[in-house]
Scaffold this active site. Structure first.
Site, short mmCIF file in Angstrom:
data_model
loop_
_atom_site.label_atom_id
_atom_site.label_comp_id
_atom_site.label_asym_id
_atom_site.label_seq_id
_atom_site.Cartn_x
_atom_site.Cartn_y
_atom_site.Cartn_z
N LEU A 129 0.86 -1.18 0.00
CA LEU A 129 0.00 0.00 0.00
C LEU A 129 0.89 1.23 0.00
O LEU A 129 1.98 1.22 0.59
CB LEU A 129 -0.90 0.02 1.25
CG LEU A 129 -2.05 -0.99 1.31
CD1 LEU A 129 -2.82 -0.80 2.61
CD2 LEU A 129 -2.97 -0.88 0.12
N ASP A 130 0.42 2.30 -0.63
CA ASP A 130 1.18 3.54 -0.65
C ASP A 130 1.37 4.08 0.76
O ASP A 130 0.65 3.72 1.69
CB ASP A 130 0.47 4.59 -1.51
CG ASP A 130 0.42 4.20 -2.98
OD1 ASP A 130 1.25 3.38 -3.40
OD2 ASP A 130 -0.46 4.72 -3.69
N PHE A 131 2.31 4.99 0.91
CA PHE A 131 2.72 5.54 2.20
C PHE A 131 1.53 6.05 3.02
O PHE A 131 1.42 5.78 4.22
CB PHE A 131 3.72 6.68 1.95
CG PHE A 131 4.33 7.28 3.19
CD1 PHE A 131 5.18 6.54 4.00
CD2 PHE A 131 4.07 8.60 3.53
CE1 PHE A 131 5.76 7.09 5.14
CE2 PHE A 131 4.65 9.17 4.66
CZ PHE A 131 5.49 8.41 5.46
#
Length: 208
Positions: free
Chosen positions: A74-76
């Site tokens: 998952l993105d940051f």
């Protein structure tokens, strides 16, 4: 010789990394397969090591946490369901394009949504930089600025870029399901738990 508590009688018997092997009463191999779900908070890196930020591994308290790797990322600043395991075969199965495992996200955007978004996501959105069109995606409008999005692929910043075709900024993304597996509502951000046998069986039936 016993494998998983049964006397070995076939020289061609398959022994996996997680098989319990006992020879003349001495255990020669015994490693436990681990399968976890984590509710990832924003500001945490989907990685096992990072010099600047906390990682999903840093959130775990189990002594064997460094044996684990991620099943997808998952993105940051994206929150929600992340899977971790020490079973490489299982993670590869879930990640195969042929599995067509739908990942579901709650998305909040800056501008109002309409049927145009639903139709465009279903057709697939063209990404000029890569010269590709995304696979058909599900978009269900939940409110003027909120929608559920279902993807069977995971391209770089895909959801943000798909909404970007409408010049509509994504404010938040939260993954709440992968296939039949739904994020446990009792897990607070940063908390994790082992998957149940029922959850594992259901996921295995959805992958090739």
């Amino acid at each position: 010789v016993q494998v998983d508590g049964e006397t070995a009688t076939n020289i061609n018997q398959r022994v996996s990394r997680f098989s319990a092997v006992v020879c003349d009463g001495q255990r020669t191999q015994s490693e436990t397969a681990r399968y976890l779900m984590l509710n990832k908070p924003a500001g945490v890196v989907s990685a096992t090591i990072d010099e600047q930020h906390d990682t999903v591994i840093d959130l775990l308290e189990q002594p064997w946490r460094h044996q684990l790797h991620l099943v997808g990322r998952l993105d940051f600043n994206t929150t929600g369901l992340v899977l971790l395991t020490n079973d490489g075969r299982w993670s590869r199965q879930l990640s195969l394009p042929e599995s067509k495992l739908t990942k579901r996200y709650k998305v909040r955007v800056q501008k109002p949504l309409s049927q145009r978004y639903v139709d465009a996501f279903q057709r697939g959105v063209y990404f000029e930089y890569e010269g590709i069109t995304t696979r058909p995606a599900q978009l269900k409008i939940r409110g003027e600025f909120e929608a559920d999005v279902g993807l069977v692929e995971g391209r770089y910043h895909q959801i943000k870029r798909m909404f970007g075709q409408f010049h509509n900024k994504v404010l938040s993304i939260h993954r709440f399901a992968m296939g039949s597996l739904t994020l446990d509502p009792d897990l607070e951000a940063g908390q994790s738990r082992l998957l149940t046998p029922t959850e594992l069986q259901a996921l295995s039936m959805e992958t090739p």
